[in-house]
Design a protein around this motif. Structure first.
Motif, mmCIF file in Angstrom:
data_model
loop_
_atom_site.group_PDB
_atom_site.id
_atom_site.type_symbol
_atom_site.label_atom_id
_atom_site.label_comp_id
_atom_site.label_asym_id
_atom_site.label_seq_id
_atom_site.Cartn_x
_atom_site.Cartn_y
_atom_site.Cartn_z
ATOM 1 N N TRP A 185 3.892 0.642 12.840
ATOM 2 C CA TRP A 185 2.762 1.331 12.807
ATOM 3 C C TRP A 185 2.252 2.288 13.890
ATOM 4 O O TRP A 185 1.696 3.220 13.533
ATOM 5 N N LEU A 186 2.594 1.926 15.158
ATOM 6 C CA LEU A 186 2.352 3.191 16.257
ATOM 7 C C LEU A 186 2.910 4.387 15.813
ATOM 8 O O LEU A 186 2.382 5.308 15.844
ATOM 9 N N VAL A 187 4.255 4.117 15.474
ATOM 10 C CA VAL A 187 4.811 5.620 15.111
ATOM 11 C C VAL A 187 4.175 6.223 13.927
ATOM 12 O O VAL A 187 4.018 7.463 13.826
ATOM 13 N N LEU A 188 3.968 5.544 13.022
ATOM 14 C CA LEU A 188 3.037 6.025 11.580
ATOM 15 C C LEU A 188 2.004 6.734 11.842
ATOM 16 O O LEU A 188 1.566 7.722 11.552
ATOM 17 N N LEU A 189 1.131 6.054 12.653
ATOM 18 C CA LEU A 189 -0.287 6.298 13.259
ATOM 19 C C LEU A 189 -0.024 7.836 13.997
ATOM 20 O O LEU A 189 -0.644 8.507 13.704
ATOM 21 N N GLY A 190 1.028 7.509 15.036
ATOM 22 C CA GLY A 190 1.160 8.583 15.911
ATOM 23 C C GLY A 190 1.733 9.954 14.942
ATOM 24 O O GLY A 190 1.078 11.261 15.362
ATOM 25 N N LEU A 191 2.547 9.801 14.143
ATOM 26 C CA LEU A 191 2.708 11.011 13.227
ATOM 27 C C LEU A 191 1.609 11.564 12.373
ATOM 28 O O LEU A 191 1.554 12.795 12.044
ATOM 29 N N ALA A 192 0.904 10.705 11.805
ATOM 30 C CA ALA A 192 -0.469 11.064 10.930
ATOM 31 C C ALA A 192 -1.515 11.705 11.934
ATOM 32 O O ALA A 192 -1.932 12.650 11.685
ATOM 33 N N GLU A 193 -1.551 11.350 13.384
ATOM 34 C CA GLU A 193 -2.213 12.221 14.165
ATOM 35 C C GLU A 193 -1.764 13.527 14.462
ATOM 36 O O GLU A 193 -2.601 14.343 14.835
ATOM 37 N N VAL A 194 -0.412 13.674 14.570
ATOM 38 C CA VAL A 194 0.195 14.899 15.061
ATOM 39 C C VAL A 194 -0.212 15.967 13.692
ATOM 40 O O VAL A 194 -0.488 17.073 14.037
ATOM 41 N N VAL A 195 0.095 15.308 12.628
ATOM 42 C CA VAL A 195 -0.442 16.217 11.274
ATOM 43 C C VAL A 195 -1.987 16.813 11.466
ATOM 44 O O VAL A 195 -2.306 17.907 11.113
ATOM 45 N N VAL A 196 -2.974 15.716 11.658
ATOM 46 C CA VAL A 196 -4.166 15.882 12.043
ATOM 47 C C VAL A 196 -4.230 17.191 13.077
ATOM 48 O O VAL A 196 -5.022 18.165 13.103
ATOM 49 N N ALA A 197 -3.577 16.913 14.085
ATOM 50 C CA ALA A 197 -3.654 18.061 15.366
ATOM 51 C C ALA A 197 -3.073 19.279 14.637
ATOM 52 O O ALA A 197 -3.916 20.350 15.198
ATOM 53 N N PHE A 198 -2.087 19.545 14.153
ATOM 54 C CA PHE A 198 -1.743 20.632 13.613
ATOM 55 C C PHE A 198 -2.543 21.105 12.729
ATOM 56 O O PHE A 198 -3.132 22.696 12.199
#
Length: 219
Positions: A185-198
């Motif tokens: 879940w941490l990896v999935l949430l982290g990837l989602a936040e990367v998308v938000v940042a870009f």
């Protein structure tokens, strides 16, 4: 994290590449607001979530003590990122972000002060944090006006809510199982936040090319 636009026109401000307006020298609040508006700050917050997730996945034999310390450090640092992001928002939009920052810091301290807790307790702590985080982000995303990439932010909020519900509803029976669950879940949430940042960077670039209004990120 969510993003909203500042309703006030800022025609006299010179925008910098990261989307932040120049801050008066010596004013800590403006300095923090400038930092919180940067898309790289959002990316840093995403990395803070992604890295612990990768660590616990590649280290499945980690003890419950180590897992609690990793989660505690993650929550403390993530809370600091969210606290800075609060300064980039308007007054009426600050409360959800401030509550979230306080929640992250308090639960991080709890994990570090009592790392030898039970598996059930650690699952409960992380599940509640993710659930509340998702609900607050969802509220901010729906309430913010002129929100760029609203769908991306809503997706991140829903993912956090689902993660919280899964961890709370399906408590792990062993430290290894809990490690895999939290790491995933941490990896999935982290990837989602990367998308938000870009997505936030794209919104800043459009703002620079179309007008003086400065979008403001909100956790």
């Amino acid at each position: 994290m969510a993003m909203s636009r500042d309703p006030a026109s800022r025609t006299e401000q010179e925008h910098e590449p990261d989307g932040a307006a120049p801050a008066p020298t010596g004013d800590a609040a403006y300095v923090l607001a400038r930092l919180g508006r940067s898309w790289t700050w959002l990316l840093g917050s995403a990395v803070v979530t992604l890295v612990p997730g990768v660590l616990v996945l590649v280290w499945p034999e980690a003890t419950l003590h180590v897992l609690a310390v990793l989660i505690g450090l993650h929550l403390l640092v993530a809370g600091a990122f969210r606290f800075v992001a609060v300064f980039a928002r308007e007054g009426h939009e600050r409360l959800p972000g401030l509550l979230l920052a306080v929640l992250y810091v308090l639960t991080g301290v709890l994990c570090l002060r009592n790392p030898l807790q039970t598996i059930t307790a650690l699952s409960l702590i992380v599940g509640v944090v993710w659930l509340v985080s998702g609900v607050l982000t969802l509220y901010t995303a729906l309430a913010a006006q002129d929100l760029p990439h609203r769908g991306v932010v809503l997706g991140t909020a829903v993912l956090a809510i689902v993660a919280g519900i899964v961890v709370l509803a399906l408590p792990a029976e062993s430290a290894r199982a809990l490690t895999r669950l939290l790491g995933l879940w941490l990896v999935l949430l982290g990837l989602a936040e990367v998308v938000v940042a870009f997505a936030w960077r794209a919104a800043l670039r459009r703002t620079h090319s179309t007008g003086p209004r400065t979008p403001v990120p909100a956790a």
